[in-house]
Design a protein around this motif. Structure first.
Motif, PDB file in Angstrom:
ATOM      1  N   VAL A 121       0.841  -1.196   0.000  1.00 33.80           N
ATOM      2  CA  VAL A 121       0.000   0.000   0.000  1.00 33.80           C
ATOM      3  C   VAL A 121       0.876   1.245   0.000  1.00 33.80           C
ATOM      4  CG1 VAL A 121      -1.810   1.255   1.214  1.00 33.80           C
ATOM      5  CG2 VAL A 121      -1.814  -1.242   1.220  1.00 33.80           C
ATOM      6  N   TYR A 122       1.866   1.265   0.880  1.00 37.82           N
ATOM      7  CA  TYR A 122       2.781   2.400   0.933  1.00 37.82           C
ATOM      8  C   TYR A 122       4.038   2.035   1.708  1.00 37.82           C
ATOM      9  CZ  TYR A 122       0.919   3.132   5.699  1.00 37.82           C
ATOM     10  OH  TYR A 122       0.544   2.974   7.006  1.00 37.82           O
ATOM     11  N   VAL A 123       5.074   2.838   1.475  1.00 40.87           N
ATOM     12  CA  VAL A 123       6.252   2.862   2.342  1.00 40.87           C
ATOM     13  C   VAL A 123       6.433   4.323   2.735  1.00 40.87           C
ATOM     14  CG1 VAL A 123       8.710   2.415   2.591  1.00 40.87           C
ATOM     15  CG2 VAL A 123       7.312   0.899   1.169  1.00 40.87           C
ATOM     16  N   HIS A 124       6.165   4.639   3.995  1.00 35.67           N
ATOM     17  CA  HIS A 124       6.336   6.001   4.504  1.00 35.67           C
ATOM     18  C   HIS A 124       7.603   6.062   5.351  1.00 35.67           C
ATOM     19  CE1 HIS A 124       1.717   6.901   4.292  1.00 35.67           C
ATOM     20  NE2 HIS A 124       2.290   6.872   3.118  1.00 35.67           N
ATOM     21  N   ARG A 125       8.223   7.232   5.368  1.00 32.32           N
ATOM     22  CA  ARG A 125       9.366   7.382   6.271  1.00 32.32           C
ATOM     23  C   ARG A 125       9.233   8.669   7.071  1.00 32.32           C
ATOM     24  NH1 ARG A 125      14.804   8.418   2.604  1.00 32.32           N
ATOM     25  NH2 ARG A 125      14.418  10.583   2.019  1.00 32.32           N
ATOM     26  N   TYR A 126       9.803   8.611   8.274  1.00 35.24           N
ATOM     27  CA  TYR A 126       9.697   9.701   9.242  1.00 35.24           C
ATOM     28  C   TYR A 126      11.085   9.958   9.818  1.00 35.24           C
ATOM     29  CZ  TYR A 126       5.008   7.732   8.993  1.00 35.24           C
ATOM     30  OH  TYR A 126       3.822   7.220   8.539  1.00 35.24           O
ATOM     31  N   PRO A 127      11.436  11.198  10.105  1.00 32.83           N
ATOM     32  CA  PRO A 127      12.761  11.489  10.681  1.00 32.83           C
ATOM     33  C   PRO A 127      13.005  10.666  11.933  1.00 32.83           C
ATOM     34  CG  PRO A 127      11.642  13.517  10.067  1.00 32.83           C
ATOM     35  CD  PRO A 127      10.626  12.418   9.914  1.00 32.83           C
ATOM     36  N   ARG A 145       3.169   9.192  17.814  1.00 31.24           N
ATOM     37  CA  ARG A 145       3.749  10.322  17.079  1.00 31.24           C
ATOM     38  C   ARG A 145       3.607  10.121  15.579  1.00 31.24           C
ATOM     39  NH1 ARG A 145       7.224  13.413  20.339  1.00 31.24           N
ATOM     40  NH2 ARG A 145       8.734  13.798  18.676  1.00 31.24           N
ATOM     41  N   ILE A 146       3.803   8.880  15.123  1.00 29.66           N
ATOM     42  CA  ILE A 146       3.634   8.573  13.709  1.00 29.66           C
ATOM     43  C   ILE A 146       2.167   8.718  13.304  1.00 29.66           C
ATOM     44  CG2 ILE A 146       3.606   6.642  12.066  1.00 29.66           C
ATOM     45  CD1 ILE A 146       6.323   5.831  13.093  1.00 29.66           C
ATOM     46  N   GLU A 147       1.272   8.268  14.162  1.00 27.74           N
ATOM     47  CA  GLU A 147      -0.154   8.399  13.847  1.00 27.74           C
ATOM     48  C   GLU A 147      -0.551   9.863  13.695  1.00 27.74           C
ATOM     49  OE1 GLU A 147      -1.995   6.256  16.989  1.00 27.74           O
ATOM     50  OE2 GLU A 147      -1.770   4.298  16.004  1.00 27.74           O
ATOM     51  N   GLU A 153      -0.768  14.225   7.377  1.00 26.89           N
ATOM     52  CA  GLU A 153      -0.029  13.929   6.151  1.00 26.89           C
ATOM     53  C   GLU A 153       1.367  14.536   6.167  1.00 26.89           C
ATOM     54  OE1 GLU A 153      -2.416  14.926   2.774  1.00 26.89           O
ATOM     55  OE2 GLU A 153      -3.907  13.385   3.232  1.00 26.89           O
ATOM     56  N   MET A 154       2.007  14.473   7.319  1.00 24.64           N
ATOM     57  CA  MET A 154       3.367  15.008   7.461  1.00 24.64           C
ATOM     58  C   MET A 154       4.364  13.849   7.418  1.00 24.64           C
ATOM     59  SD  MET A 154       2.541  17.765  10.480  1.00 24.64           S
ATOM     60  CE  MET A 154       4.260  18.263  10.660  1.00 24.64           C
ATOM     61  N   PHE A 155       4.476  13.246   6.258  1.00 24.28           N
ATOM     62  CA  PHE A 155       5.408  12.143   6.068  1.00 24.28           C
ATOM     63  C   PHE A 155       5.928  12.196   4.637  1.00 24.28           C
ATOM     64  CE2 PHE A 155       1.066  10.603   5.307  1.00 24.28           C
ATOM     65  CZ  PHE A 155       1.161  10.195   3.986  1.00 24.28           C
ATOM     66  N   GLU A 156       6.956  11.419   4.375  1.00 25.36           N
ATOM     67  CA  GLU A 156       7.506  11.327   3.027  1.00 25.36           C
ATOM     68  C   GLU A 156       7.188   9.949   2.474  1.00 25.36           C
ATOM     69  OE1 GLU A 156      11.863  11.410   0.785  1.00 25.36           O
ATOM     70  OE2 GLU A 156      11.606  12.324   2.773  1.00 25.36           O
ATOM     71  N   GLU A 157       6.592   9.895   1.301  1.00 24.76           N
ATOM     72  CA  GLU A 157       6.255   8.616   0.684  1.00 24.76           C
ATOM     73  C   GLU A 157       7.383   8.183  -0.242  1.00 24.76           C
ATOM     74  OE1 GLU A 157       2.462   6.301  -1.291  1.00 24.76           O
ATOM     75  OE2 GLU A 157       2.339   8.433  -0.790  1.00 24.76           O
ATOM     76  N   CYS A 158       7.843   6.957  -0.071  1.00 22.28           N
ATOM     77  CA  CYS A 158       8.979   6.448  -0.844  1.00 22.28           C
ATOM     78  C   CYS A 158       8.507   5.771  -2.125  1.00 22.28           C
ATOM     79  CB  CYS A 158       9.777   5.448  -0.005  1.00 22.28           C
ATOM     80  SG  CYS A 158      10.430   6.133   1.518  1.00 22.28           S
ATOM     81  N   LYS A 159       9.358   5.819  -3.126  1.00 16.80           N
ATOM     82  CA  LYS A 159       9.066   5.182  -4.406  1.00 16.80           C
ATOM     83  C   LYS A 159       9.302   3.678  -4.284  1.00 16.80           C
ATOM     84  CE  LYS A 159      10.416   5.126  -9.291  1.00 16.80           C
ATOM     85  NZ  LYS A 159       9.030   5.151  -9.778  1.00 16.80           N
ATOM     86  N   GLU A 176      19.031  10.675   0.711  1.00 15.03           N
ATOM     87  CA  GLU A 176      19.778   9.702   1.496  1.00 15.03           C
ATOM     88  C   GLU A 176      18.805   8.817   2.266  1.00 15.03           C
ATOM     89  OE1 GLU A 176      22.899   9.145   1.471  1.00 15.03           O
ATOM     90  OE2 GLU A 176      23.606  10.841   0.300  1.00 15.03           O
ATOM     91  N   PRO A 177      19.090   7.520   2.365  1.00 21.14           N
ATOM     92  CA  PRO A 177      18.171   6.628   3.082  1.00 21.14           C
ATOM     93  C   PRO A 177      18.312   6.678   4.594  1.00 21.14           C
ATOM     94  CG  PRO A 177      20.018   5.385   2.225  1.00 21.14           C
ATOM     95  CD  PRO A 177      20.178   6.790   1.705  1.00 21.14           C
ATOM     96  N   GLN A 178      19.473   7.129   5.090  1.00 22.66           N
ATOM     97  CA  GLN A 178      19.715   7.042   6.522  1.00 22.66           C
ATOM     98  C   GLN A 178      19.016   8.164   7.279  1.00 22.66           C
ATOM     99  OE1 GLN A 178      21.953   8.137   4.416  1.00 22.66           O
ATOM    100  NE2 GLN A 178      23.028   9.898   5.270  1.00 22.66           N
ATOM    101  N   GLY A 179      18.783   7.889   8.561  1.00 26.48           N
ATOM    102  CA  GLY A 179      18.161   8.891   9.421  1.00 26.48           C
ATOM    103  C   GLY A 179      16.653   8.845   9.429  1.00 26.48           C
TER     104      GLY A 179
END
Length: 204
Positions: A121-127, A145-147, A153-159, A176-179
């Protein structure tokens, strides 16, 4: 579809070996399977979503789902539903994390071939600074915090790209993938079972 029939009074208790707090029960109130002449689901029914293997750099982790909404057929009339909401994996004592790889621009997600989801469905990433091992002053752990981030909608959606039926790649071309903390949601939609599962890991 014929008229739905319900069998009341049937209850099954699913015992999970994971650190979950599941709400599980079998009831005729869920959608029943399609009407077929021969019901032989023993070899095809998944009663719970599988673990997901994450590979990045020279390391591989096998992750169990931490948030599951699931239902599967018991017979032609009855379905069993499973709802489990566990503590977010990053809030636990063990670390589901990777170190940065200088040679790799992608993370690979894979499943057993016979148990692969119909889609990611998605891959989201958060700092990663969202991750606070102890409770914050607000009393919020990472899951809450993630919820909140998701709500606004304060997240980054990955390709994400499908490599094969049981393998997916998450790419990082210009970033960059790290962090980051990564959250993955997968969905299954079979004749005899259906539902969603979430997984999580860190790239330090």
């Amino acid at each position: 579809m014929g008229k739905r029939t319900f069998s009341l009074g049937m209850i099954c208790i699913l015992i999970m070996s994971m650190m979950l707090s599941p709400l599980a029960g079998c009831t005729g109130e869920t959608d029943k399977p399609p009407e077929v002449e021969d019901f032989e689901p023993a070899d095809v029914v998944m009663t719970y979503p599988p673990s997901m293997t994450v590979s990045y750099g020279n390391k591989r982790l096998i992750l169990s789902p931490y948030d599951v909404s699931w239902a599967y057929a018991i017979d032609e009339k009855e379905w069993c539903s499973v709802k489990s909401e566990a503590e977010h994996p990053i809030d636990r004592d063990y670390k589901v994390s990777f170190e940065k790889s200088m040679d790799e621009i992608r993370v690979r997600l894979s499943y057993p071939s016979s148990k692969a989801p119909d889609s990611i469905v998605y891959v989201h990433r958060y700092p990663i600074d969202l991750w606070v091992p102890e409770e914050t002053e607000e009393g919020l752990k990472l899951k809450e915090r993630i919820e909140r981030k998701n709500e606004y909608e304060m997240f980054e959606e990955c390709k994400t790209e499908v490599e094969s039926g049981d393998m997916y790649y998450v790419y990082f071309y210009e970033t960059e993938p790290q962090g980051y903390v990564y959250d993955v949601e997968a969905v299954w939609d079979s004749v005899w079972y259906r539902g969603t599962a979430k997984y999580s890991f860190i790239v330090k």
